[in-house]
Design an enzyme around this catalytic site. Structure first.
Site, mmCIF file in Angstrom:
data_model
loop_
_atom_site.group_PDB
_atom_site.id
_atom_site.type_symbol
_atom_site.label_atom_id
_atom_site.label_comp_id
_atom_site.label_asym_id
_atom_site.label_seq_id
_atom_site.Cartn_x
_atom_site.Cartn_y
_atom_site.Cartn_z
ATOM 1 N N ASP A 18 0.827 -1.201 0.000
ATOM 2 C CA ASP A 18 0.000 0.000 0.000
ATOM 3 C C ASP A 18 0.865 1.257 0.000
ATOM 4 O O ASP A 18 1.802 1.365 0.798
ATOM 5 C CB ASP A 18 -0.893 0.032 1.246
ATOM 6 C CG ASP A 18 -1.959 -1.050 1.231
ATOM 7 O OD1 ASP A 18 -2.176 -1.660 0.174
ATOM 8 O OD2 ASP A 18 -2.574 -1.281 2.290
ATOM 9 N N SER A 36 -4.668 16.963 -9.746
ATOM 10 C CA SER A 36 -3.425 16.519 -9.131
ATOM 11 C C SER A 36 -3.414 17.053 -7.708
ATOM 12 O O SER A 36 -3.673 18.243 -7.475
ATOM 13 C CB SER A 36 -2.217 17.057 -9.904
ATOM 14 O OG SER A 36 -1.011 16.700 -9.265
ATOM 15 N N ASN A 84 -4.349 -8.798 4.608
ATOM 16 C CA ASN A 84 -4.825 -8.057 5.781
ATOM 17 C C ASN A 84 -5.705 -8.929 6.675
ATOM 18 O O ASN A 84 -5.571 -8.923 7.904
ATOM 19 C CB ASN A 84 -5.629 -6.833 5.343
ATOM 20 C CG ASN A 84 -4.786 -5.771 4.672
ATOM 21 O OD1 ASN A 84 -3.566 -5.745 4.823
ATOM 22 N ND2 ASN A 84 -5.431 -4.890 3.933
ATOM 23 N N PHE A 125 -1.262 -0.948 -4.228
ATOM 24 C CA PHE A 125 -2.461 -0.157 -3.954
ATOM 25 C C PHE A 125 -2.019 1.263 -3.659
ATOM 26 O O PHE A 125 -1.198 1.487 -2.772
ATOM 27 C CB PHE A 125 -3.217 -0.745 -2.750
ATOM 28 C CG PHE A 125 -4.383 0.078 -2.284
ATOM 29 C CD1 PHE A 125 -5.518 0.213 -3.058
ATOM 30 C CD2 PHE A 125 -4.356 0.710 -1.039
ATOM 31 C CE1 PHE A 125 -6.606 0.965 -2.624
ATOM 32 C CE2 PHE A 125 -5.426 1.456 -0.589
ATOM 33 C CZ PHE A 125 -6.556 1.580 -1.383
ATOM 34 N N GLN A 154 -13.921 -5.373 -6.208
ATOM 35 C CA GLN A 154 -13.991 -5.928 -7.558
ATOM 36 C C GLN A 154 -15.392 -5.898 -8.138
ATOM 37 O O GLN A 154 -15.583 -6.223 -9.309
ATOM 38 C CB GLN A 154 -13.446 -7.365 -7.578
ATOM 39 C CG GLN A 154 -11.935 -7.479 -7.410
ATOM 40 C CD GLN A 154 -11.161 -6.884 -8.573
ATOM 41 O OE1 GLN A 154 -11.442 -5.777 -9.032
ATOM 42 N NE2 GLN A 154 -10.170 -7.601 -9.055
ATOM 43 N N THR A 161 -21.237 -3.983 6.332
ATOM 44 C CA THR A 161 -20.634 -2.988 7.217
ATOM 45 C C THR A 161 -21.150 -1.606 6.836
ATOM 46 O O THR A 161 -21.299 -1.286 5.658
ATOM 47 C CB THR A 161 -19.105 -3.038 7.152
ATOM 48 O OG1 THR A 161 -18.679 -2.895 5.794
ATOM 49 C CG2 THR A 161 -18.587 -4.366 7.689
ATOM 50 N N LEU A 162 -21.401 -0.779 7.858
ATOM 51 C CA LEU A 162 -22.051 0.514 7.657
ATOM 52 C C LEU A 162 -21.177 1.673 8.122
ATOM 53 O O LEU A 162 -21.695 2.732 8.464
ATOM 54 C CB LEU A 162 -23.386 0.537 8.418
ATOM 55 C CG LEU A 162 -24.342 -0.638 8.150
ATOM 56 C CD1 LEU A 162 -25.527 -0.589 9.110
ATOM 57 C CD2 LEU A 162 -24.796 -0.651 6.699
ATOM 58 N N GLY A 168 -21.924 1.025 12.186
ATOM 59 C CA GLY A 168 -21.799 -0.352 12.651
ATOM 60 C C GLY A 168 -21.968 -1.389 11.555
ATOM 61 O O GLY A 168 -21.386 -1.275 10.474
ATOM 62 N N ASP A 171 -11.227 -4.957 6.500
ATOM 63 C CA ASP A 171 -10.488 -6.224 6.569
ATOM 64 C C ASP A 171 -10.311 -6.653 8.026
ATOM 65 O O ASP A 171 -10.421 -7.837 8.358
ATOM 66 C CB ASP A 171 -9.122 -6.084 5.898
ATOM 67 C CG ASP A 171 -9.234 -5.693 4.433
ATOM 68 O OD1 ASP A 171 -10.281 -5.966 3.825
ATOM 69 O OD2 ASP A 171 -8.267 -5.104 3.904
#
Length: 327
Positions: free
Chosen positions: A12, A36, A52, A102, A173, A223-224, A228, A257
């Site tokens: 990363d 940029s 991860n 990444f 993805q 997941t929110l 939560g 993750d």
């Protein structure tokens, strides 16, 4: 429970923009964006969704099998993962490509713009789960995480053929997959994992209603963010669990993750879904407070104390068995 985690393994490159990305967007010029950003910080960290999650599971005392493709520059990263309890025996080393990259810019509101270079990840489609499982302990669950799309489809098909329970976690993805591919990845999954935006995208791309998704996947975990997590299934009432309050977000990368690691560590221990979601949220809160997806330290006492603060002493006692194997 033995868990195999298939998916991306990457490095990363995390950058911080001291402003708001939204302020740089001109509504009537969105068809011609050319931006940029002068960033204030750059952190180069270990990452990749599968790595991860495997790091998190290993740190929580499990023995996950990592399955993915990397380049010859993986040696130091591999040592790190092994030190944190990860079995790297399912990692394929490419002679032609470097490990995936990444690249992400995060603004002061935790909004992000990112790009992902696949590199060696494209070789993941050559990994044969039949052969791999034949030489190792058979996993009880396979996580099919973001990866080379052909690899995701192959691993899903192989799980069905081998009779292996699997979790569909298409995440980033989804933007690359078409409706037929998404339907193929979801059908027969014991678990389906998305965030709220990905859930909407999955429904739009698949052409299915929420009820139709739940007919094909066992349990859907959404997941929110700061709100939560929600857990839906076809034959049980929806479960909602609040996020850990007053969580300081230093870097949002890898929070989802870490949630998955905590959630499946609890599932592995046989905990109820609400307790699993709470451990997931506590683990995610630890990750959100550090820069980099694998920079947090999973300390049993700290995790239990945070669970007690967020959800009460009863919740602390309930999730404690899931952390009994921590090193």
């Amino acid at each position: 429970m033995r868990i195999a985690v298939t998916g991306s393994i990457a490095t990363d490159h995390l950058m911080v923009f001291p402003g708001r990305i939204a302020d740089q967007l001109i509504p009537d010029q969105l068809a011609h964006v050319s931006l940029s950003f002068l960033v204030d910080a750059l952190e180069v960290r270990r990452g990749g969704v599968a790595a991860n999650i495997a790091f998190g599971l290993g740190s929580l005392g499990l023995d996950p099998l990592l399955v993915g493709a990397v380049g010859t520059d993986f040696a130091e990263y591999e040592v790190w993962l092994k030190q944190h309890g990860v079995d790297t025996g399912g990692v394929r080393v490419s002679a032609d490509h470097q490990t995936a990259r990444f690249m992400c810019i995060t603004d002061e509101d935790a909004n992000q713009i990112a790009a992902f270079y696949a590199g060696a990840m494209q070789d993941a489609r050559e990994i044969d789960l039949w052969q791999l499982i034949g030489t190792r302990d058979r996993p009880d669950l396979v996580l099919v995480c973001p990866n080379d799309p052909a690899a995701m489809l192959r691993h899903t098909a192989e799980c069905r053929e081998l009779g292996l329970p699997f979790a569909a976690d298409p995440s980033q993805q989804l933007a690359r997959l078409d409706g037929d591919e998404i339907r193929e990845l979801v059908t027969g999954a014991q678990w389906l994992l998305t965030n709220e935006y990905e859930a909407a995208l999955l429904l739009e791309r698949s052409g299915w209603t929420r009820a139709e998704v739940l007919e094909r996947a066992g349990t859907w975990v959404t997941t929110l963010g700061g709100d939560g997590v929600r857990i839906d299934s076809a034959h049980q009432a929806t479960i909602t669990v609040a996020a850990v309050p007053d969580t300081e977000v230093t870097d949002p990368t890898g929070g989802g993750d870490a949630f998955r690691a905590g959630f499946f560590a609890a599932v592995s221990a046989g905990l109820p879904l609400e307790a699993a979601a709470r451990l997931g949220c506590v683990t995610a809160a630890s990750a959100l407070g550090t820069v980099g997806s694998q920079a947090y330290r999973a300390d049993r006492d700290s995790l239990l104390a945070e669970a007690a603060r967020a959800y009460g002493a009863e919740a602390e006692q309930e999730i404690a068995p899931a952390l009994s194997g921590m090193r």
